[in-house]
Design a protein around this motif. Structure first.
Motif, PDB file in Angstrom:
ATOM      1  N   ASP A   1       0.837  -1.200   0.000  1.00  0.00           N
ATOM      2  CA  ASP A   1       0.000   0.000   0.000  1.00  0.00           C
ATOM      3  C   ASP A   1       0.870   1.247   0.000  1.00  0.00           C
ATOM      4  N   ILE A   2       1.907   1.251   0.837  1.00  0.00           N
ATOM      5  CA  ILE A   2       2.762   2.435   0.956  1.00  0.00           C
ATOM      6  C   ILE A   2       3.518   2.670  -0.351  1.00  0.00           C
ATOM      7  N   ARG A   3       4.021   1.594  -0.925  1.00  0.00           N
ATOM      8  CA  ARG A   3       4.709   1.701  -2.210  1.00  0.00           C
ATOM      9  C   ARG A   3       3.764   2.250  -3.284  1.00  0.00           C
ATOM     10  N   ALA A   4       2.546   1.708  -3.284  1.00  0.00           N
ATOM     11  CA  ALA A   4       1.574   2.098  -4.309  1.00  0.00           C
ATOM     12  C   ALA A   4       1.138   3.550  -4.130  1.00  0.00           C
ATOM     13  N   VAL A   5       0.921   3.966  -2.879  1.00  0.00           N
ATOM     14  CA  VAL A   5       0.438   5.333  -2.675  1.00  0.00           C
ATOM     15  C   VAL A   5       1.562   6.338  -2.971  1.00  0.00           C
ATOM     16  N   THR A   6       2.814   5.954  -2.712  1.00  0.00           N
ATOM     17  CA  THR A   6       3.947   6.827  -3.071  1.00  0.00           C
ATOM     18  C   THR A   6       3.992   7.004  -4.587  1.00  0.00           C
ATOM     19  N   ALA A   7       3.819   5.910  -5.308  1.00  0.00           N
ATOM     20  CA  ALA A   7       3.816   5.990  -6.773  1.00  0.00           C
ATOM     21  C   ALA A   7       2.646   6.836  -7.263  1.00  0.00           C
ATOM     22  N   TYR A   8       1.516   6.726  -6.572  1.00  0.00           N
ATOM     23  CA  TYR A   8       0.347   7.517  -6.972  1.00  0.00           C
ATOM     24  C   TYR A   8       0.622   9.011  -6.771  1.00  0.00           C
ATOM     25  N   ILE A   9       1.274   9.364  -5.651  1.00  0.00           N
ATOM     26  CA  ILE A   9       1.621  10.769  -5.416  1.00  0.00           C
ATOM     27  C   ILE A   9       2.539  11.261  -6.540  1.00  0.00           C
ATOM     28  N   ARG A  10       3.483  10.408  -6.933  1.00  0.00           N
ATOM     29  CA  ARG A  10       4.395  10.804  -8.006  1.00  0.00           C
ATOM     30  C   ARG A  10       3.707  10.821  -9.377  1.00  0.00           C
ATOM     31  N   ARG A  11       2.564  10.177  -9.490  1.00  0.00           N
ATOM     32  CA  ARG A  11       1.780  10.279 -10.721  1.00  0.00           C
ATOM     33  C   ARG A  11       1.075  11.629 -10.773  1.00  0.00           C
ATOM     34  N   ILE A  12       0.459  12.037  -9.633  1.00  0.00           N
ATOM     35  CA  ILE A  12      -0.274  13.306  -9.671  1.00  0.00           C
ATOM     36  C   ILE A  12       0.675  14.505  -9.563  1.00  0.00           C
TER      37      ILE A  12
END
Ligand code: HEC
Length: 121
Positions: free
Chosen positions: A102-113
């Protein structure tokens, strides 16, 4: 017993948070978005500008991920803020709530937006 489990989780998280130089596994951005919507959007806002519905009631404003200063942060910086939280801030650590994926995925999501821009200050 419980403290032993916590200790092990900490050791595992520390080992995981230190960059190994190995290639990052693929992350699931849909998972990242779901985590963000569930836990982060209320403070950080839909576009990560720090303008979520709960932001107004906080003394320390939520980080605006669109700021150049924030965009210049490495994935490791962001991740350690997410895992451990920030001192004297409503941003508490999520190591006991979210899984490593989850943490890895949400970090990647922040870097997407808010894409990484290393050249900024
Ligand atoms: C209760 C409100 C709140 C919630 C919920 C919240 N944050 Fe935060 N977050 C903050 C605040 C406030 C800061 C800024 C702290 C500071 O500047 O000291 C921050 C800072 C951060 C930072 C550091 C950014 C930078 O540029 O230094 C990251 C990364 C972050 N949050 C990610 C998340 C993620 C991911 C979630 C959801 C799992 C989340 N936050 C949930 C309030 C919140």
């Amino acid at each position: 017993m419980k403290s032993r489990i916590m200790l092990w989780s900490l050791i595992l998280l520390i080992g995981w948070a230190i960059p190994s130089g190995a290639q990052e596994p693929q992350v699931d951005l849909f998972q990242g978005e779901a985590v963000y919507q569930a836990h982060c959007v209320r403070c950080h806002g839909v576009q990560g500008k720090g303008d979520g519905p709960d932001a107004a009631s906080l003394i320390v404003p939520p980080a605006n991920f669109q700021r150049m200063e924030s965009r210049a942060k490495s994935e490791t910086d962001l991740r350690s803020a997410i895992i451990w939280g920030l001192a004297f801030s409503p941003m508490h650590g999520w190591w006991d709530t979210l899984s490593i994926e989850d943490i890895r995925a949400v970090t990647a999501y922040i870097r997407r937006i808010a894409p990484y821009e290393p050249s900024s200050p």
